[in-house]
Design an enzyme around this catalytic site. Structure first.
Site, PDB file in Angstrom:
ATOM      1  N   GLU A 117       0.878  -1.186   0.000  1.00  0.00           N
ATOM      2  CA  GLU A 117       0.000   0.000   0.000  1.00  0.00           C
ATOM      3  C   GLU A 117       0.901   1.216   0.000  1.00  0.00           C
ATOM      4  O   GLU A 117       1.731   1.380   0.896  1.00  0.00           O
ATOM      5  CB  GLU A 117      -0.927  -0.039   1.212  1.00  0.00           C
ATOM      6  CG  GLU A 117      -1.880  -1.218   1.182  1.00  0.00           C
ATOM      7  CD  GLU A 117      -2.565  -1.393  -0.158  1.00  0.00           C
ATOM      8  OE1 GLU A 117      -3.069  -0.408  -0.715  1.00  0.00           O
ATOM      9  OE2 GLU A 117      -2.571  -2.523  -0.680  1.00  0.00           O
ATOM     10  N   CYS A 167      -1.640   9.405   3.857  1.00  0.00           N
ATOM     11  CA  CYS A 167      -1.660   9.013   2.450  1.00  0.00           C
ATOM     12  C   CYS A 167      -2.937   9.508   1.800  1.00  0.00           C
ATOM     13  O   CYS A 167      -3.003   9.726   0.604  1.00  0.00           O
ATOM     14  CB  CYS A 167      -1.548   7.503   2.340  1.00  0.00           C
ATOM     15  SG  CYS A 167      -2.731   6.657   3.361  1.00  0.00           S
TER      16      CYS A 167
END
Ligand code: NAP
Length: 514
Positions: free
Chosen positions: A285, A319
């Site tokens: 990720e 993020c």
């Protein structure tokens, strides 16, 4: 899911809660500066070589000193995890899940204690730290429940003369590599998901936040998780990361972090080491360049609030942070005015005193952000911030640029700090084209009252987590399974129903009855 509820966030407006977090911070201050060992199997190993973790708000305050593993210890950790896999993989799923339920319960009982470590080691304010701890509790409970579900898979289609069954079995040794920005939630989530499925792991925490990971290890020991199931191996990603990833006994890598490191891991993991018997699985990720679109039908006050919260919460170091607001021209000036009015009121100061915005994680990060600010000055007009704040700790003022071209560097590259680019577009169609012009595809949001635009965005706004008329940060476990498209990663959807499946393989047994 039955029996699972998200851990509620603490209301710090209530004085008893504010007092509780203050006293937890005072308690943690008494514990600062200790030295933490590696935990490999039953061994606790102190090294002379140390990672010194400091408070990002005050570089002179040492949070803790953590043994820094070398390659021989990386080898020892992998071999220990491999040996422990033989017994741990045979422990019943329910037993494994109970360790997680217990750890979640104990973390809940000491919630503010964990949050206080987050405040001092990662620079989160009270609410951000509380949300990180709540998410860690959620991951433990959610994955424990999920394991119970996976342990009873659906029946196969019956066929005369055979008894057929499917069963999920663990993979083997995993290397867990988390980032520093959710140093409790993501670190704990990736670790417990890997072990509740029957795997054993080597956990290499981020070098900026190894102490909170050590506290989590202490919690796992407290609930009696057998030694060797999670091996705690702090060390430089560059120095031991490649070794762990490339090892022939490593079966999978569970990574969250930057695109650059994720791609490197993916590439290294694809090479078969001599003696390796499997294709390694990689969940990676990675970064984001997340956009909020505002069209002419939007509630502009709500949109401005969402943009500011998403861009500057935890100093833009998520993020999912909004680093681009893409606004149609008819409301562009009005949105800028409202965003500036809110952002200029953000108070900056010590996380422990609960200021809205605090420091970025480390000096290197601050310098990188300041470099991007210089680039921004050549690409658009600076309308807020644009400089360091104070000279103690790593503070950068909330910064906003307007009139940024969609192809500008600060529009396309992940900065990972409190820098927002405002982009003017002709209409909604152009806005959609701009949101999809980066290599990333993590989160995004549309503020609109136009049902057609909303429907079109659902089809064409190409991100893993898309929100409407709300901020683009703040995913909840089980509610918004999380993970991105394209260079944002392998879209493993942490906190979702498919996640544990990535950490196991399915075995089918078929017995002839006649
Ligand atoms: P990073 O620099 O990529 O580091 C992440 C982890 O990888 C750290 O533990 C790091 O160790 C380790 N590492 C570094 N080099 C390595 C190597 N060669 N082999 C193996 N491991 C290595 O990222 P970060 O700065 O910690 O985190 C910020 C990034 O994470 C941002 O890009 C953000 O968007 C992304 N992120 C993504 C998600 C998501 O769900 N998509 C969630 C959170 C964060 P050291 O600390 O020792 O260098």
């Amino acid at each position: 899911m039955k029996n699972f509820a998200n851990e509620p966030f603490t209301n710090f407006a209530l004085s008893e809660n504010a007092e509780a977090i203050k006293s937890a911070i005072a308690q943690v201050r008494q514990e600062l500066g200790k030295t933490y060992p590696l935990y490999i199997g039953e061994e606790t190993i102190y090294n002379d070589d140390l990672i010194i973790s400091t408070n990002p708000a005050n570089e002179n305050e040492i949070i803790g000193k953590v043994a820094k593993a070398n390659l021989a210890q990386a080898e020892q950790a992998i071999e220990t995890a491999y040996a422990t896999f033989k017994s741990w993989s045979k422990v019943e799923a329910e037993e494994r899940a109970i360790y997680l339920f217990k750890a979640a319960e104990r973390m809940r009982q000491r919630k503010h204690y964990f949050s206080a470590w987050l405040i001092l080691e990662s620079g989160k304010n009270w609410a951000e730290a509380d949300a990180d701890t709540a998410e860690a509790i959620d991951f433990m409970n959610f994955y424990a429940h999920e394991m119970l579900r996976y342990a009873n898979p659906p029946e196969l289609i019956p066929v005369n003369g055979e008894y057929n069954k499917m069963k999920y079995v663990p993979l083997g040794v995993g290397v867990v590599i988390p980032p520093w920005n959710f140093p409790l939630a993501i670190m704990a989530g990736m670790t417990v998901a890997s072990v509740v499925t029957g795997n054993t792991v080597v956990l290499k925490p981020a070098s900026a936040t190894p102490v909170i990971a050590a506290k989590f290890m202490e919690l796992l020991q407290e609930v009696g998780l057998p030694s060797g199931v999670v091996n705690y191996l702090p060390g430089s990603g560059g120095a031991i990361g490649d070794y762990l990833v490339s090892h022939k006994l490593t079966r999978f890598i569970n990574f969250t972090g930057s695109k650059e490191v994720g791609l490197r891991i993916s590439e290294l993991a694809a090479k078969v080491a001599p003696g390796q018997k499997w294709i390694k699985r990689v969940a990676a990720e990675m970064g984001g360049k997340d956009s909020i679109i505002v069209d002419e039908t939007a509630d502009l006050d709500k949109a401005a609030q969402g943009i500011v919260a998403s861009a500057f919460g935890f100093q833009g170091q998520k993020c999912s942070a909004c680093s681009r607001a893409i606004v149609v021209e008819s409301v562009y000036e009005e949105v800028i005015e409202k965003v500036l009015a809110l952002a200029s009121k953000l108070a900056m100061g010590l996380p422990e005193e609960n200021f809205s915005t605090g420091p970025v994680i480390e000096k290197r990060a601050m310098e990188k952000i300041l470099e991007y600010i210089e680039i921004g000055k050549t690409e658009g007009t600076l309308v807020l911030g644009g400089e360091r704040f104070g000279n103690q700790g790593w503070f950068v003022r909330p910064t906003i640029f307007k009139d940024i071209a969609p192809t500008a560097r600060i529009s396309l590259e992940e900065i990972f700090g409190p820098v927002l680019a405002l982009i003017k577009v002709k209409d909604f169609a152009e806005a959609l084209a701009v949101v999809n012009n980066t290599e990333y595809g993590l989160t995004g949001s549309l503020y609109s009252r136009n049902r057609e635009n909303i429907a079109q965005a659902k089809e064409e706004f190409n991100v893993g987590n898309l929100y409407f008329n709300r901020k683009c940060t703040g995913a909840l476990v089980g509610v918004h399974p999380f993970g991105g498209f394209n260079m944002s990663g392998t879209c493993s959807k942490a906190g979702g129903y498919d996640y544990l499946g990535l950490l196991m393989q399915m075995k089918i047994t078929s017995e002839t009855l006649g």
